[in-house]
Design an enzyme around this catalytic site. Sequence first.
Site, PDB file in Angstrom:
ATOM      1  N   HIS A  51      35.985  46.612  42.191  1.00  0.00           N
ATOM      2  CA  HIS A  51      35.762  45.245  41.727  1.00  0.00           C
ATOM      3  C   HIS A  51      35.067  44.412  42.806  1.00  0.00           C
ATOM      4  O   HIS A  51      34.299  43.498  42.493  1.00  0.00           O
ATOM      5  CB  HIS A  51      37.097  44.591  41.360  1.00  0.00           C
ATOM      6  CG  HIS A  51      37.767  45.217  40.183  1.00  0.00           C
ATOM      7  ND1 HIS A  51      37.798  44.626  38.937  1.00  0.00           N
ATOM      8  CD2 HIS A  51      38.412  46.402  40.042  1.00  0.00           C
ATOM      9  CE1 HIS A  51      38.439  45.412  38.086  1.00  0.00           C
ATOM     10  NE2 HIS A  51      38.826  46.494  38.740  1.00  0.00           N
TER      11      HIS A  51
ATOM     12  N   ASP B 239      37.240  37.370  39.066  1.00  0.00           N
ATOM     13  CA  ASP B 239      37.319  38.603  38.291  1.00  0.00           C
ATOM     14  C   ASP B 239      38.035  38.337  36.973  1.00  0.00           C
ATOM     15  O   ASP B 239      39.044  37.640  36.935  1.00  0.00           O
ATOM     16  CB  ASP B 239      38.076  39.679  39.083  1.00  0.00           C
ATOM     17  CG  ASP B 239      37.890  41.065  38.498  1.00  0.00           C
ATOM     18  OD1 ASP B 239      38.444  41.319  37.402  1.00  0.00           O
ATOM     19  OD2 ASP B 239      37.200  41.891  39.114  1.00  0.00           O
TER      20      ASP B 239
END
Length: 359
Positions: free
Chosen positions: A23, A118
């Site tokens: 990520h 995120d």
Amino acid sequence: MEKHAAVKGRAHVLLVAYPAQGHLNPMLQFGKRLASKGVKCTLVTTVFLSKTTHFDSAASSSIEIDTISDGFDDTGLFGAKDIETADDVFKTVSSKTLSELITRRSATSNPVTCVVYDSLTPWMLDVTKKHGLIGAPFSTTGCAYNNVAYYAYHGQLSLPLSSTLISVPGLPLLDNEDMPSYLRLPALYPPHLKAALEQYSNLDRADFMLVNTIYELEEKYEVTSKWLEDKPSSSVVYVSFGSRCSLAEEQMMQLAWALKKDCVWALPMVAMPQYGDQMINARLIQDIWKVGVKVNCVEERIVKGQEIVTRIMEVMHGERAEEMSSNAKRLSSLAKAAISEGGSSDKNINKFVNHLAKF
């Protein structure tokens, strides 16, 4: 660059990455794109990751690095005793420390104007809006997977997914095995299901939705390692594991045995899905994009070394090897065109940047 000059010294984007390597990297690359267009960017990672991650000089020169605590400064998020505890502590502590970071930055000459977070951390939008800032979730998973999870969140897919074939709007007919485990067996994976679906809980309040993809392909492929460039052609195997995957010892032994047999580099892929979006990605790789093959599991979901060797040989020398290689190169060209000046992704990033200039 000139048309974005007004952004310099004014717009300031915090890029808050989920504390996992798979990520962090896409968020970093997005930040570098924004910085190239004159936007001040600060990549926010956790205290633990800041101590264990090396950022190359090119990234650190264009993007500032800052930290927040996720409650696991010494062990990292995956050092928690269980996923439920990790998620609860992460949400509570990161909400507080992110808010403190935004407040601290507000007293500087470049206060924060936008938070890109995120999509697995939707609570960060609450923090963002509390400070009156632009909020944009950033999804590191592909649109096919997002489609499945989105329809599951809205109750348009009945869980558990027990049908042999699964119909999802906008996608080809999918096999049950293409679905993530937490959609097929939600009772066994409650925290995974919660994390996957809750990212869609407050999208209506977000100013933008950013996805690490391109229209033409829905995946970006880019090799930038100088180390790879120095190696002879067809001499390297690239093995990529997901951020949250932990292979069983037997599976690692089988994989290691297979790689000893075939040390070569091929653009086409051999997919060995384990978790989350990897299942549907493997289906796309093999049957939709036709740029690789998927391995077959045997007992206890272990993929034997000989099966891995067979699939590697298939993408290298099989009947469809040339077709897969050609498809991979074609899609790679599409991806490069999309992120080049005037490409589809570049245009979308420009829209985002221009909106920041008006804030």
